[in-house]
Design a protein around this motif. Structure first.
Motif, PDB file in Angstrom:
ATOM      1  N   VAL A 159     -80.586 113.142   8.270  1.00  0.00           N
ATOM      2  CA  VAL A 159     -81.660 113.881   8.967  1.00  0.00           C
ATOM      3  C   VAL A 159     -81.292 114.151  10.435  1.00  0.00           C
ATOM      4  O   VAL A 159     -81.500 115.284  10.912  1.00  0.00           O
ATOM      5  CB  VAL A 159     -83.015 113.145   8.813  1.00  0.00           C
ATOM      6  N   ALA A 199     -86.750 117.254   4.880  1.00  0.00           N
ATOM      7  CA  ALA A 199     -86.157 117.600   6.183  1.00  0.00           C
ATOM      8  C   ALA A 199     -85.464 118.960   6.113  1.00  0.00           C
ATOM      9  O   ALA A 199     -85.559 119.755   7.057  1.00  0.00           O
ATOM     10  CB  ALA A 199     -85.169 116.521   6.599  1.00  0.00           C
ATOM     11  N   LEU A 239     -79.706 117.363  11.363  1.00  0.00           N
ATOM     12  CA  LEU A 239     -80.539 118.569  11.471  1.00  0.00           C
ATOM     13  C   LEU A 239     -81.271 118.641  12.800  1.00  0.00           C
ATOM     14  O   LEU A 239     -81.482 119.710  13.345  1.00  0.00           O
ATOM     15  CB  LEU A 239     -81.543 118.604  10.310  1.00  0.00           C
ATOM     16  N   SER A 240     -81.689 117.489  13.302  1.00  0.00           N
ATOM     17  CA  SER A 240     -82.424 117.493  14.570  1.00  0.00           C
ATOM     18  C   SER A 240     -82.339 116.125  15.227  1.00  0.00           C
ATOM     19  O   SER A 240     -82.277 115.103  14.540  1.00  0.00           O
ATOM     20  CB  SER A 240     -83.881 117.855  14.312  1.00  0.00           C
ATOM     21  N   SER A 259     -86.367 122.250   8.208  1.00  0.00           N
ATOM     22  CA  SER A 259     -85.356 122.955   9.006  1.00  0.00           C
ATOM     23  C   SER A 259     -85.328 124.438   8.631  1.00  0.00           C
ATOM     24  O   SER A 259     -85.250 125.306   9.513  1.00  0.00           O
ATOM     25  CB  SER A 259     -83.967 122.357   8.751  1.00  0.00           C
ATOM     26  N   LEU A 267     -89.486 116.232   8.937  1.00  0.00           N
ATOM     27  CA  LEU A 267     -88.244 115.477   9.129  1.00  0.00           C
ATOM     28  C   LEU A 267     -88.420 114.014   8.723  1.00  0.00           C
ATOM     29  O   LEU A 267     -87.467 113.334   8.350  1.00  0.00           O
ATOM     30  CB  LEU A 267     -87.782 115.563  10.591  1.00  0.00           C
ATOM     31  N   ARG A 268     -89.655 113.520   8.805  1.00  0.00           N
ATOM     32  CA  ARG A 268     -89.934 112.143   8.369  1.00  0.00           C
ATOM     33  C   ARG A 268     -90.095 112.050   6.851  1.00  0.00           C
ATOM     34  O   ARG A 268     -90.351 110.989   6.317  1.00  0.00           O
ATOM     35  CB  ARG A 268     -91.215 111.625   9.040  1.00  0.00           C
ATOM     36  N   LEU A 323     -92.707 120.139  12.575  1.00  0.00           N
ATOM     37  CA  LEU A 323     -91.351 119.847  12.109  1.00  0.00           C
ATOM     38  C   LEU A 323     -91.150 118.338  11.949  1.00  0.00           C
ATOM     39  O   LEU A 323     -90.513 117.877  10.992  1.00  0.00           O
ATOM     40  CB  LEU A 323     -90.344 120.428  13.120  1.00  0.00           C
ATOM     41  N   GLU A 324     -91.715 117.581  12.878  1.00  0.00           N
ATOM     42  CA  GLU A 324     -91.492 116.133  12.888  1.00  0.00           C
ATOM     43  C   GLU A 324     -91.950 115.477  11.584  1.00  0.00           C
ATOM     44  O   GLU A 324     -91.240 114.638  11.032  1.00  0.00           O
ATOM     45  CB  GLU A 324     -92.204 115.516  14.092  1.00  0.00           C
ATOM     46  N   ASP A 383     -81.855 108.297   7.224  1.00  0.00           N
ATOM     47  CA  ASP A 383     -82.558 108.303   8.520  1.00  0.00           C
ATOM     48  C   ASP A 383     -81.596 108.345   9.713  1.00  0.00           C
ATOM     49  O   ASP A 383     -81.931 108.895  10.758  1.00  0.00           O
ATOM     50  CB  ASP A 383     -83.417 107.032   8.644  1.00  0.00           C
TER      51      ASP A 383
END
Lengths: 261, 248
Positions: free
Chosen positions: A64, A158, A67-68, A162, A227-228, A223-224, A60
């Motif tokens: 991740v 994630a 990447l963002s 991406s 990513l989670r 995306l969020e 976390d």
């Protein structure tokens, strides 16, 4: 087979031009620096984090966020995906508009390939470059995987998010290149559309609206969740729809070249 | 005795640009081994016609038949059947001479072993072997033209479409080009070339078609027509729009 012939040609052209190499070198250097900073923050807070059993871990706080910066609230900004908003337009700008300005588009159209084959071939080449870029970026946090507890599932989700975001931005870039008369115009248009897709729901979110069509349209919404570490079919579908829509527009525009001359 | 096959047949093809006719109801047929010179002044519609034949541009109306098949319905025919050298030989400047040939071969669907052999043969035929590792961006105009021609010939097409092929070539290269065109035609390839130079047509072609303002005004065999008579016809068409001259 013809699609792969176009892909091979496009890849070759990408690799012999300095632009792709310079972009790769500069962005990977920035990402390496970002990795060191994120790792420093993680190590500084390791004792405090260890006291919280369900608290965030290496995945976390380092893997991740490489990447963002979407989930870290801008702490150390510009992850791979934020950079992609600029890098992808630069890579895609010449894919079709460049052929037009160089006068080489008739060479491709004269080989009997359809507009769809040409667009797909070029898109695949760009996607392969972006995939290599993503793999090299992910290799940095993965390099410590042997000595650290890594949430492989979360990182895989994630990475998938991406890749899908890069695929969507590349498709938008190719479409802009198909419509633009000059590569620079294509890059500017692609950057603006990428930014619009990212921030289209900012106003709604500031007003406390977290649902509705405006949020569905935004790239960040889909995306969020990835990513989670959450993979929803609806989010995957959004990316697939954007790619298909953009590539269909590009192919249509290219086919119109044969009609319009 | 079998009748000669028409490799290419144009039936009433028309194409407009910005509301004006670039090509108007053009009909032509070309048999294997025949060399047709498309003659006309600048803006006569030669390049537009050749772009339509090569499949890079669709006609507004009319029919193009390649080897007896409808080309507009099956544009993929261009892959194997047509070799095209567009005007000014557009090339990818960042690729080398041999990379160009390899890319063209793959786009035309040649398998790797055959492709390598075809590349070597074509480089030798076009006298490009010593330039094989040179970037296209640094080639002279004459060398570019030869590379463009090599790309067009690589897959041994049945129809060779050449748009102003002698542009930027020196007299020695022009002579070599003429020999090459005759050799290719003798191997059974139909050749259509555009030019605004009458001497080019009389030196290499079997037939001449004169276009003016998109309309075909004259189409006849070269044999038996003397150069001066042909010159008079050409000037008559170019200066007076060909009143009284008809397609043969």
């Amino acid at each position: 087979m013809s699609i792969f012939a176009v892909t091979r040609l496009e890849l070759r052209r990408l690799f012999v031009r300095p632009l792709a190499w310079v972009l790769a070198a500069l962005t990977l250097a920035e990402l390496a620096w970002r990795f060191v900073l994120l790792l420093g923050v993680f190590l500084a807070n390791q004792v405090k984090l260890g006291a919280t059993p369900s608290g965030p871990g290496y995945t976390d706080l380092v893997a991740v966020p490489m990447l963002s910066s979407l989930l870290t609230g801008g702490l150390i900004p510009f992850g791979l995906l934020e950079m992609a908003l600029v890098i992808v337009p630069l890579l895609t700008m010449a894919s079709i508009a460049g052929e037009r300005t160089q006068g080489t588009m008739p060479l491709l159209l004269g080989t009997g390939l359809s507009a769809t084959q040409i667009v797909l071939g070029k898109y695949l080449a760009l996607l392969l470059w972006l995939l290599a870029w993503l793999v090299l970026a992910i290799a940095m946090p993965l390099s410590l995987a042997h000595g650290i507890q890594l949430d492989a599932g979360k990182l895989a989700a994630a990475a998938l998010g991406s890749l899908l975001a890069l695929a969507a931005l590349a498709a938008v870039g190719v479409a802009c290149s198909a419509f633009a008369s000059h590569p620079a115009i294509a890059a500017a248009a692609s950057l603006m559309i990428g930014l619009a897709l990212t921030c289209i729901n900012s106003g709604a979110q500031m007003a406390g609206v977290n649902s509705g069509a405006i949020n569905w349209l935004a790239l960040g919404t889909h995306l969020e969740t990835l990513l989670r570490g959450l993979v929803y079919t609806g989010d995957l579908l959004w990316f697939v729809l954007v790619v298909i829509f953009a590539l269909a527009l590009a192919a249509r525009r290219l086919a119109a070249d044969k009609e319009r001359g | 005795m079998t009748a000669p096959t028409a490799v290419l047949q144009l039936q009433d093809i028309s194409r407009h640009r910005a509301g004006h006719p670039a090509v108007e109801r053009l009909s032509l047929a070309l048999e294997s081994g025949q060399v047709l010179g498309l003659l006309g002044i600048n803006g006569a519609g030669k390049s537009t016609t050749l772009s339509m034949i090569a499949g890079a541009l669709n006609p507004d109306s009319g029919r193009i038949t390649l080897n007896g098949e409808d080309f507009l319905e099956r544009p993929g025919l261009a892959r194997q059947v047509i070799g095209w050298l567009p005007e000014r030989a557009p090339l990818w400047p960042e690729l080398t001479v041999s990379e160009h040939l390899m890319a063209h071969g793959r786009l035309r669907g040649l398998a790797s072993a055959a492709l390598r052999q075809a590349c070597d043969d074509t480089l030798e035929r076009l006298d490009l072997t010593s330039l094989r590792r040179r970037l296209a961006g640094v080639l002279s105009q004459g060398q570019r033209q030869r590379l463009g021609l090599a790309c067009a010939l690589l897959h041994k097409p049945k129809l060779l479409v050449l748009d102003e092929p002698a542009n930027a070539l020196d007299p020695v290269q022009v002579s070599a080009l003429r020999t090459l065109i005759r050799e290719v035609a003798d191997e059974g390839t139909a050749v259509i070339l555009s030019t605004h130079l009458l001497a080019e047509v009389t030196a290499v072609c079997d037939r001449v078609a004169i276009l003016h303002e998109g309309v075909l005004h004259y189409d006849a065999a070269i044999a038996g027509t003397d150069h001066q008579a042909l010159e008079r016809i050409f000037f008559d068409i170019a200066l007076r729009g060909g009143a009284g001259t008809q397609a043969a």
